[in-house]
Design an enzyme around this catalytic site. Structure first.
Site, PDB file in Angstrom:
ATOM      1  N   ASP A   1      -1.474   1.460   4.122  1.00 43.94           N
ATOM      2  CA  ASP A   1      -2.235   0.221   3.984  1.00 43.94           C
ATOM      3  C   ASP A   1      -2.046  -0.784   5.110  1.00 43.94           C
ATOM      4  O   ASP A   1      -2.757  -1.787   5.192  1.00 43.94           O
ATOM      5  CB  ASP A   1      -1.934  -0.452   2.647  1.00 43.94           C
ATOM      6  CG  ASP A   1      -0.431  -0.624   2.393  1.00 43.94           C
ATOM      7  OD1 ASP A   1       0.294  -1.047   3.319  1.00 43.94           O
ATOM      8  OD2 ASP A   1       0.018  -0.342   1.263  1.00 43.94           O
TER       9      ASP A   1
ATOM     10  N   HIS B   1       2.469   8.784   6.896  1.00 47.07           N
ATOM     11  CA  HIS B   1       1.206   9.322   6.403  1.00 47.07           C
ATOM     12  C   HIS B   1      -0.015   8.685   7.050  1.00 47.07           C
ATOM     13  O   HIS B   1      -1.134   8.841   6.568  1.00 47.07           O
ATOM     14  CB  HIS B   1       1.137   9.166   4.872  1.00 47.07           C
ATOM     15  CG  HIS B   1       2.169   9.987   4.153  1.00 47.07           C
ATOM     16  ND1 HIS B   1       2.666   9.653   2.914  1.00 47.07           N
ATOM     17  CD2 HIS B   1       2.802  11.124   4.515  1.00 47.07           C
ATOM     18  CE1 HIS B   1       3.565  10.558   2.537  1.00 47.07           C
ATOM     19  NE2 HIS B   1       3.669  11.458   3.495  1.00 47.07           N
TER      20      HIS B   1
ATOM     21  N   CYS C   1     -13.144  10.045  15.808  1.00 51.63           N
ATOM     22  CA  CYS C   1     -14.126  11.124  15.835  1.00 51.63           C
ATOM     23  C   CYS C   1     -13.407  12.432  16.138  1.00 51.63           C
ATOM     24  O   CYS C   1     -12.645  12.515  17.104  1.00 51.63           O
ATOM     25  CB  CYS C   1     -15.189  10.843  16.894  1.00 51.63           C
ATOM     26  SG  CYS C   1     -16.343  12.226  17.151  1.00 51.63           S
TER      27      CYS C   1
ATOM     28  N   SER D   1       9.170   7.402  -5.584  1.00 53.41           N
ATOM     29  CA  SER D   1       9.813   8.352  -6.491  1.00 53.41           C
ATOM     30  C   SER D   1      10.521   9.465  -5.733  1.00 53.41           C
ATOM     31  O   SER D   1      11.223  10.279  -6.327  1.00 53.41           O
ATOM     32  CB  SER D   1       8.771   8.955  -7.439  1.00 53.41           C
ATOM     33  OG  SER D   1       7.694   9.508  -6.705  1.00 53.41           O
TER      34      SER D   1
END
Length: 247
Positions: free
Chosen positions: A115, A130, A138, A201
Site C-alpha cells: 500500500d 511483495h 507495461c 501471522s
C-alpha cells in the site's frame, strides 16, 4: 515466552524502552499494520479471505499469476476494487516508525504490504517484499504508470505507448520474490539487535521465513492474534498496533 501485554499504553511503554535501548532495530510487518488505515487484512475475521465476493474465484486465485494470464478481466476488476486503497492514510504505527528512522533508531522496515503507507509517512529504507500498487509497468516496453492511472482504466489496462498489457508491480501467488529485496531483508534482519514483528501471522512464505535470520538480543511481537513465534518473543503486545506505537 516473555510477558504478554494487552494494555496498549503499557505496550507502548515497553516498545519505547526496547527501541531506546537498541542500536539496530528492524521492523517486519504485514497487513495488520494497515488495518487502522482502513485496509482489510487477509486472514482475520473481517479479512479479505472471509469476505464474500460475487466472483467464482477465491481471493487467492484472484491474486495468482495464472489467473492474471487466463482471466485478466476478473483479475483487474478485483485488483482495482480490493487491492488499491488510494484514500488510505498512514496511521500511528506508520508515523512512529518513520519518526524512529529519522531519529536513527530504526535501520529498516521489511514489509509484506503493497500500500505504500510507510513511504507516505516518511520512511525511506522500506523493503517491499511483495511490491507496490503505486507502481505498474507495461510487460512489453516497460513503460511505467502510477496507481492513479491504473484506477482510471477499465478492463485490461493497455500501454498508451505500445498497447501492451500493464501489470501491477506486485508479487502474485506463483511468482517469486525479487532476489535483491530478499538479500536486503536478510542483511537488515541479521544485523538487528531488536526485531519488532507486527501485524502479520507469519504464514506466507517465503517472506515469513526471513525472520529466521534474526540473531539479535530482543524480539517483540505486536499482533491482536497469537502466532507460533510468540514463544520466542521477549514481549508480546496483544493489542491494536497503532495504539502500541503511540508514544
Amino acid at each position: 515466552m516473555g510477558k504478554t501485554i494487552t494494555d496498549p499504553r503499557l505496550a507502548a511503554q515497553e516498545l519505547k524502552k526496547l527501541t531506546d535501548a537498541s542500536a539496530h532495530t528492524v521492523f517486519f510487518g504485514g497487513a495488520g499494520v494497515s488495518t487502522a488505515s482502513g485496509i482489510p487484512d487477509f486472514r482475520s475475521e473481517n479479512g479479505l479471505y472471509n469476505q464474500h465476493f460475487s466472483s467464482k474465484y477465491s481471493p487467492e486465485e484472484l491474486l495468482s499469476h495464472h489467473l492474471w494470464k487466463q482471466d485478466p478481466e476478473a483479475f483487474y476488476d478485483f485488483y482495482r476494487k480490493m487491492m488499491c486503497a488510494p484514500d488510505a492514510k498512514p496511521n500511528q504505527a506508520h508515523i512512529k516508525l518513520a519518526q524512529l528512522e529519522r531519529e536513527g533508531k530504526l535501520d529498516a522496515i521489511v514489509t509484506q504490504n503493497i500500500d505504500g503507507l510507510h513511504q507516505a509517512a516518511g520512511s525511506k529504507n522500506v523493503i517491499e517484499l511483495h511490491g507496490s500498487t503505486h507502481r505498474n509497468h507495461c510487460v512489453d516496453c516497460g513503460a511505467a504508470y502510477d496507481e492513479e492511472w491504473m484506477l482510471a482504466t477499465t478492463g485490461v489496462p493497455r500501454c498508451t505507448r505500445c498497447g501492451g498489457v500493464v501489470k501491477p508491480d506486485v508479487v502474485l501467488y506463483e511468482e517469486s520474490l525479487d532476489e535483491k529485496d530478499i538479500e536486503a531483508a536478510v542483511v537488515a534482519i541479521s544485523h538487528a539487535d531488536l526485531l519488532i514483528i507486527g501485524g502479520t501471522s507469519l504464514v506466507v512464505y517465503p517472506a515469513a521465513g526471513l525472520v529466521q535470520y534474526f540473531r539479535g538480543s530482543h524480539l517483540a511481537i505486536v499482533n491482536l492474534e497469537p502466532i507460533a513465534q510468540d514463544c520466542a518473543a521477549d514481549v508480546v503486545c496483544a493489542c491494536d498496533i497503532a495504539k502500541a506505537f503511540d508514544w
